[in-house]
Design an enzyme around this catalytic site. Structure first.
Site, PDB file in Angstrom:
ATOM      1  N   VAL A  13       0.834  -1.203   0.000  1.00  0.00           N
ATOM      2  CA  VAL A  13       0.000   0.000   0.000  1.00  0.00           C
ATOM      3  C   VAL A  13       0.866   1.248   0.000  1.00  0.00           C
ATOM      4  O   VAL A  13       0.729   2.113  -0.847  1.00  0.00           O
ATOM      5  CB  VAL A  13      -0.965   0.016   1.216  1.00  0.00           C
ATOM      6  CG1 VAL A  13      -1.792   1.281   1.240  1.00  0.00           C
ATOM      7  CG2 VAL A  13      -1.872  -1.196   1.192  1.00  0.00           C
ATOM      8  N   ASP A  14       1.773   1.313   0.920  1.00  0.00           N
ATOM      9  CA  ASP A  14       2.582   2.527   1.030  1.00  0.00           C
ATOM     10  C   ASP A  14       3.756   2.291   1.954  1.00  0.00           C
ATOM     11  O   ASP A  14       3.776   1.337   2.726  1.00  0.00           O
ATOM     12  CB  ASP A  14       1.716   3.660   1.611  1.00  0.00           C
ATOM     13  CG  ASP A  14       2.177   5.018   1.098  1.00  0.00           C
ATOM     14  OD1 ASP A  14       3.264   5.084   0.500  1.00  0.00           O
ATOM     15  OD2 ASP A  14       1.444   5.997   1.303  1.00  0.00           O
ATOM     16  N   GLU A  15       4.707   3.205   1.857  1.00  0.00           N
ATOM     17  CA  GLU A  15       5.823   3.139   2.801  1.00  0.00           C
ATOM     18  C   GLU A  15       5.950   4.497   3.462  1.00  0.00           C
ATOM     19  O   GLU A  15       6.007   5.523   2.799  1.00  0.00           O
ATOM     20  CB  GLU A  15       7.122   2.794   2.057  1.00  0.00           C
ATOM     21  CG  GLU A  15       8.318   2.894   2.983  1.00  0.00           C
ATOM     22  CD  GLU A  15       9.543   2.172   2.475  1.00  0.00           C
ATOM     23  OE1 GLU A  15       9.505   1.623   1.363  1.00  0.00           O
ATOM     24  OE2 GLU A  15      10.540   2.167   3.222  1.00  0.00           O
ATOM     25  N   GLY A  16       5.984   4.499   4.773  1.00  0.00           N
ATOM     26  CA  GLY A  16       6.148   5.763   5.497  1.00  0.00           C
ATOM     27  C   GLY A  16       7.491   5.756   6.205  1.00  0.00           C
ATOM     28  O   GLY A  16       8.349   4.918   5.932  1.00  0.00           O
ATOM     29  N   THR A  17       7.621   6.687   7.125  1.00  0.00           N
ATOM     30  CA  THR A  17       8.883   6.784   7.857  1.00  0.00           C
ATOM     31  C   THR A  17       9.081   5.588   8.760  1.00  0.00           C
ATOM     32  O   THR A  17      10.189   5.110   8.946  1.00  0.00           O
ATOM     33  CB  THR A  17       8.853   8.056   8.733  1.00  0.00           C
ATOM     34  OG1 THR A  17       8.235   9.089   7.985  1.00  0.00           O
ATOM     35  CG2 THR A  17      10.231   8.477   9.150  1.00  0.00           C
ATOM     36  N   PHE A  18       7.987   5.123   9.337  1.00  0.00           N
ATOM     37  CA  PHE A  18       8.124   4.100  10.366  1.00  0.00           C
ATOM     38  C   PHE A  18       7.815   2.689   9.899  1.00  0.00           C
ATOM     39  O   PHE A  18       7.930   1.745  10.641  1.00  0.00           O
ATOM     40  CB  PHE A  18       7.232   4.453  11.571  1.00  0.00           C
ATOM     41  CG  PHE A  18       7.789   5.583  12.358  1.00  0.00           C
ATOM     42  CD1 PHE A  18       8.662   5.366  13.399  1.00  0.00           C
ATOM     43  CD2 PHE A  18       7.480   6.884  12.030  1.00  0.00           C
ATOM     44  CE1 PHE A  18       9.193   6.409  14.117  1.00  0.00           C
ATOM     45  CE2 PHE A  18       8.011   7.939  12.738  1.00  0.00           C
ATOM     46  CZ  PHE A  18       8.868   7.711  13.792  1.00  0.00           C
ATOM     47  N   VAL A  31       6.520  -0.149   6.364  1.00  0.00           N
ATOM     48  CA  VAL A  31       5.899  -0.386   5.061  1.00  0.00           C
ATOM     49  C   VAL A  31       4.515  -0.961   5.339  1.00  0.00           C
ATOM     50  O   VAL A  31       4.352  -1.780   6.245  1.00  0.00           O
ATOM     51  CB  VAL A  31       6.710  -1.442   4.262  1.00  0.00           C
ATOM     52  CG1 VAL A  31       6.263  -1.491   2.822  1.00  0.00           C
ATOM     53  CG2 VAL A  31       8.191  -1.149   4.352  1.00  0.00           C
ATOM     54  N   LYS A  36       1.218  -3.551   8.705  1.00  0.00           N
ATOM     55  CA  LYS A  36       2.290  -2.555   8.754  1.00  0.00           C
ATOM     56  C   LYS A  36       3.530  -3.205   9.343  1.00  0.00           C
ATOM     57  O   LYS A  36       3.507  -3.679  10.479  1.00  0.00           O
ATOM     58  CB  LYS A  36       1.851  -1.359   9.599  1.00  0.00           C
ATOM     59  CG  LYS A  36       2.935  -0.309   9.740  1.00  0.00           C
ATOM     60  CD  LYS A  36       2.394   0.958  10.360  1.00  0.00           C
ATOM     61  CE  LYS A  36       3.500   1.962  10.605  1.00  0.00           C
ATOM     62  NZ  LYS A  36       3.017   3.238  11.090  1.00  0.00           N
ATOM     63  N   ASP A  55       1.499  13.420  15.593  1.00  0.00           N
ATOM     64  CA  ASP A  55       1.809  13.412  14.159  1.00  0.00           C
ATOM     65  C   ASP A  55       0.514  13.422  13.331  1.00  0.00           C
ATOM     66  O   ASP A  55       0.357  12.663  12.382  1.00  0.00           O
ATOM     67  CB  ASP A  55       2.675  12.194  13.804  1.00  0.00           C
ATOM     68  CG  ASP A  55       3.380  12.373  12.464  1.00  0.00           C
ATOM     69  OD1 ASP A  55       3.404  13.514  11.962  1.00  0.00           O
ATOM     70  OD2 ASP A  55       3.902  11.387  11.914  1.00  0.00           O
TER      71      ASP A  55
HETATM   72  N1  LIG Z   1      -5.117   0.494   8.366  1.00  0.00           N
HETATM   73  C1  LIG Z   1      -4.746   0.906   7.151  1.00  0.00           C
HETATM   74  N2  LIG Z   1      -5.496   0.598   6.079  1.00  0.00           N
HETATM   75  C2  LIG Z   1      -5.118   1.002   4.846  1.00  0.00           C
HETATM   76  N3  LIG Z   1      -4.023   1.727   4.586  1.00  0.00           N
HETATM   77  C3  LIG Z   1      -3.236   2.062   5.616  1.00  0.00           C
HETATM   78  C4  LIG Z   1      -3.548   1.664   6.951  1.00  0.00           C
HETATM   79  N4  LIG Z   1      -2.595   2.151   7.757  1.00  0.00           N
HETATM   80  C5  LIG Z   1      -1.733   2.819   6.976  1.00  0.00           C
HETATM   81  N5  LIG Z   1      -2.113   2.761   5.690  1.00  0.00           N
HETATM   82  C6  LIG Z   1      -1.423   3.384   4.530  1.00  0.00           C
HETATM   83  O1  LIG Z   1      -0.044   3.379   4.731  1.00  0.00           O
HETATM   84  C7  LIG Z   1       0.470   4.697   4.804  1.00  0.00           C
HETATM   85  C8  LIG Z   1       1.580   4.760   5.818  1.00  0.00           C
HETATM   86  O2  LIG Z   1       1.081   4.303   7.038  1.00  0.00           O
HETATM   87  P1  LIG Z   1       1.572   4.938   8.388  1.00  0.00           P
HETATM   88  O3  LIG Z   1       1.306   6.407   8.365  1.00  0.00           O
HETATM   89  O4  LIG Z   1       0.987   4.202   9.543  1.00  0.00           O
HETATM   90  O5  LIG Z   1       3.110   4.628   8.250  1.00  0.00           O
HETATM   91  P2  LIG Z   1       4.319   5.473   8.744  1.00  0.00           P
HETATM   92  O6  LIG Z   1       5.525   4.741   8.378  1.00  0.00           O
HETATM   93  O7  LIG Z   1       4.180   5.756  10.187  1.00  0.00           O
HETATM   94  O8  LIG Z   1       4.150   6.771   7.903  1.00  0.00           O
HETATM   95  P3  LIG Z   1       4.594   8.258   8.244  1.00  0.00           P
HETATM   96  O9  LIG Z   1       5.428   8.261   9.461  1.00  0.00           O
HETATM   97  O10 LIG Z   1       5.315   8.700   7.039  1.00  0.00           O
HETATM   98  O11 LIG Z   1       3.308   9.008   8.442  1.00  0.00           O
HETATM   99  C9  LIG Z   1      -0.732   5.570   5.139  1.00  0.00           C
HETATM  100  O12 LIG Z   1      -0.595   6.873   4.689  1.00  0.00           O
HETATM  101  C10 LIG Z   1      -1.845   4.843   4.411  1.00  0.00           C
HETATM  102  O13 LIG Z   1      -1.832   5.183   3.041  1.00  0.00           O
END
Ligand SMILES: Nc1ncnc2c1ncn2[C@@H]1O[C@H](COP(=O)(O)OP(=O)(O)OP(=O)(O)O)[C@@H](O)[C@H]1O
Length: 638
Positions: free
Chosen positions: A279-284, A286, A302, A401
């Site tokens: 779906v996506d990769e964020g800072t913390f 995938v 995640k 955040d």
């Molecule tokens: N429960 C979920 N259902 C669907 N998509 C999700 C869900 N949780 C996260 N995502 C997708 O994954 C992306 C990143 O998730 P999340 O923000 O939890 O990760 P992160 O690594 O902490 O990101 P960041 O620190 O950059 O905000 C989200 O922007 C969303 O698009």
């Protein structure tokens, strides 16, 4: 080298010595039992069993000394533990191998219909399997039977004496348990796929102790002498029926267990899920879309970043799990279903309810298509956001955040707050935290001016930015770097004075910098002089974007605002339009060259001052996000 005849003689002498020693020990044991206080028929009976077991397994009785009942029990437990320890130290593998050899021999003998008497090693060879079965049974008993503790003691006794499966079954398996187990029978609706045709088992008839059928004959527990009188074939049949009955019963119990019993089973493995797409990769971490292989349920998986896993479980991951579990029981906070471990136990995954859209992508799509949320829809979104935040703040949790990419929207119009990677519990009095939290564009002025004593108003500032973004479809304050960001805020909202924000002049950032005096509040212009937001809505937005954190609206105050009760009213979530979900399409990781370019673009946003800050906080360029940067905590510093 000795001639073969001498070798044979030496071997014979050794065997004789061994047999004598065995007899001597057996004799001693018998005497000891005769001396035992209160020895009656029951004791004799159990001794008979024990004698037989001794014969069968040829182990352990020589450790047994005369003791009071209490000491003896301790000794049982001690030996039981030591025995388990042995099996872990390699004895098990050896026994497994010998068991395997014996089983093969046994199959061979069975094939030839021979009547060779059963050997002791055959039983001890099966022992590890038997123990695993007993342990499993104990586990299920614990689930199904509230009085398990009492029975557990009985099981320990039995394990210690290594008795035949007949006795184990008598002690561990009870027919009443089958009825008890039925209470847990899930319906097909509850656990689709958990009960497959192959797994349907009929147990009670087979394991009934009163069964007088031929098969039942072998399920009863004969006295030791009766057992010895049986032919080898009958004994084998007897053992086999008991084992089959037990296997069926185990299957039935497994089938009747709820799909996941977290308290008992610990974390499941990620292999229980099938990866549908990324779906996506964020800072913390995938995020993947995954399917539970047992239930076909779709979840978001995640994978938490475990960069410092060599120093133990990363604190950031622990905090995220902890905060989500604490706050997650709310309609507007993403629900964590379970925590999973990776195949090599080196990764941790959060399985969350899958929510189709993230607000940032959705707003982008709407902006491209020239669409907007209606005022009623904006109100619904804000109501849901505030309601989730009110819940979090009541639980003493700061999110730290909040931004549109951390807000999810379901197909049914339900907004969910996600990403608790920076969330912290706060207390009264406040503790000092780092001020470098919250993605830059959503960061409050007090954080930007370096306060370390902050609380819920930092989240409420972000909520103000988000409200504006729901309306404008783009982030409200898009500063470049921290200085650029605070300047941007002052430009729109007016530069504060001690009368507007008492205490502002004491903040480190204020002391270190001089700000131009911008006139009070230019914000309205951004909303096309009221065409996008009426006066009441504007009052709410101003309440959220109040510079002084002490005067900023709380979530409860915002929820009570008249904007929500005046026309047009919030629309019910289920009346929200549906959008094609970006998260359901596979999002491949960017190729290396594209990633490099992305990083360069990101760094271009960073002014020299911010670059210095990044260095100071040991932030790597890849952590710099468009729209400022969000930081990963270095747990050793904070
Ligand atoms: N429960 C979920 N259902 C669907 N998509 C999700 C869900 N949780 C996260 N995502 C997708 O994954 C992306 C990143 O998730 P999340 O923000 O939890 O990760 P992160 O690594 O902490 O990101 P960041 O620190 O950059 O905000 C989200 O922007 C969303 O698009």
């Amino acid at each position: 080298m000795l001639p073969p005849s001498s070798l044979r003689a030496a071997q014979r002498a050794k065997e004789e010595r061994y047999n004598k020693e065995k007899d001597r020990k057996r004799e001693k044991e018998r005497e000891r039992r005769d001396d035992r206080k209160g020895s009656g028929r029951d004791v004799d009976n159990s001794n008979r069993h024990r004698d037989r077991d001794y014969k069968a397994s040829g182990v352990r009785h020589h450790h047994h000394h005369d003791r009071s009942g209490k000491d003896e029990k301790k000794s049982h437990e001690h030996r039981h533990r030591r025995h388990e320890g042995d099996s872990h130290r390699g004895g098990k593998a050896e026994r497994d191998r010998s068991g395997e050899r014996e089983r093969k021999k046994e199959q061979h003998r069975h094939h030839k219909k021979s009547r060779t008497p059963s050997s002791g090693s055959e039983r001890s060879g099966r022992s590890p399997q038997k123990k695993t079965r007993q342990e499993d049974t104990k586990l299920f008993e614990r689930v199904l039977d509230p009085n398990f503790k009492k029975k557990e003691d009985e099981v320990v006794e039995v394990v210690d004496w290594d008795v035949s499966p007949v006795e184990i079954r008598e002690n561990v398996v009870r027919v009443e348990d089958v009825e008890h187990a039925e209470m847990f029978t899930p319906t097909d609706d509850e656990h689709p796929g958990s009960l497959k045709d192959d797994d349907v088992v009929e147990v009670p008839d087979v394991i009934s102790l009163n069964d007088e059928s031929d098969e039942g004959k072998y399920l009863k527990s004969p006295e030791a002498d009766e057992l010895e009188e049986l032919t080898e074939a009958e004994q084998r049949l007897h053992r086999k029926s008991v084992e089959d009955g037990e296997t069926r019963r185990q299957k039935m119990l497994i089938a009747q267990l709820p799909v996941f019993y977290p308290g008992l089973m610990g974390c499941r493995n990620i292999d229980e899920y099938e990866c549908v797409n990324r779906v996506d990769e964020g800072t913390f971490g995938v995020v993947y879309r995954g399917k539970d292989k047992r239930t076909d349920e779709i979840v978001a998986l995640k994978r938490l970043k475990m960069e410092k896993e060599k120093e133990g479980f990363p604190i950031t991951a622990l905090r995220e799990i902890n905060m989500l579990l604490k706050a997650g029981n709310h309609r507007n906070i993403v629900h964590v279903k379970e925590i999973l471990v990776g195949s090599n136990m080196d990764k941790i995954y959060l399985a969350m309810e899958f929510v189709e859209h993230d607000m940032r992508s959705l707003l982008d799509t709407m902006s491209r298509r020239n669409k907007r949320f209606s005022t009623g829809e904006q109100k619904t979104l804000m109501q849901q956001l505030l309601s989730g935040i009110e819940h979090m703040h009541k639980l003493w949790i700061l999110h730290r955040d909040l931004k549109t990419s951390n807000l999810l929207l379901s197909h049914t119009g339900v907004l969910k707050i996600a990403d608790f990677g920076l969330a912290r519990e706060y207390g009264d009095p406040l503790k000092k935290f780092t001020s470098v939290v919250v993605t830059l564009w959503y960061r409050s002025p007090e954080l930007l001016l370096g306060t370390r004593l902050y609380s819920t108003p930092v989240d409420m500032w972000s909520v103000g930015c988000i409200m504006a973004e729901f309306i404008l479809l783009k982030p409200l304050f898009q500063g470049a770097g921290e200085l650029g960001q605070i300047k941007k805020i002052f430009m729109e909202m007016g530069t504060p004075t001690e009368s507007i924000w008492p205490g502002v002049t004491e903040l480190d950032g204020w002391k270190a910098l001089t700000f131009e005096k911008y006139p009070y509040n230019q914000l309205r212009k951004k909303f096309l002089a009221g065409r996008l937001l009426n006066d009441t809505g504007f009052k709410l937005l101003n309440g959220l974007l109040t510079l002084d954190p002490k005067n900023r609206f709380t979530a409860t105050q915002a929820l009570d605002h008249e904007w929500f009760s005046e026309e047009p009213l919030p629309v019910p979530p289920e009346e929200f339009p549906t959008f094609p979900a970006k998260s359901e399409q596979n999002k491949a990781p960017p190729p290396a060259a594209a990633k490099k370019k992305q990083l360069e673009n990101r760094m271009a946003h960073v002014d020299p001052e911010t670059a210095k800050l990044l260095k100071q906080f040991e932030v790597r360029p890849e952590q710099v996000k468009p729209g400022g940067f969000s930081l990963k905590f270095d747990p050793t510093r904070f």
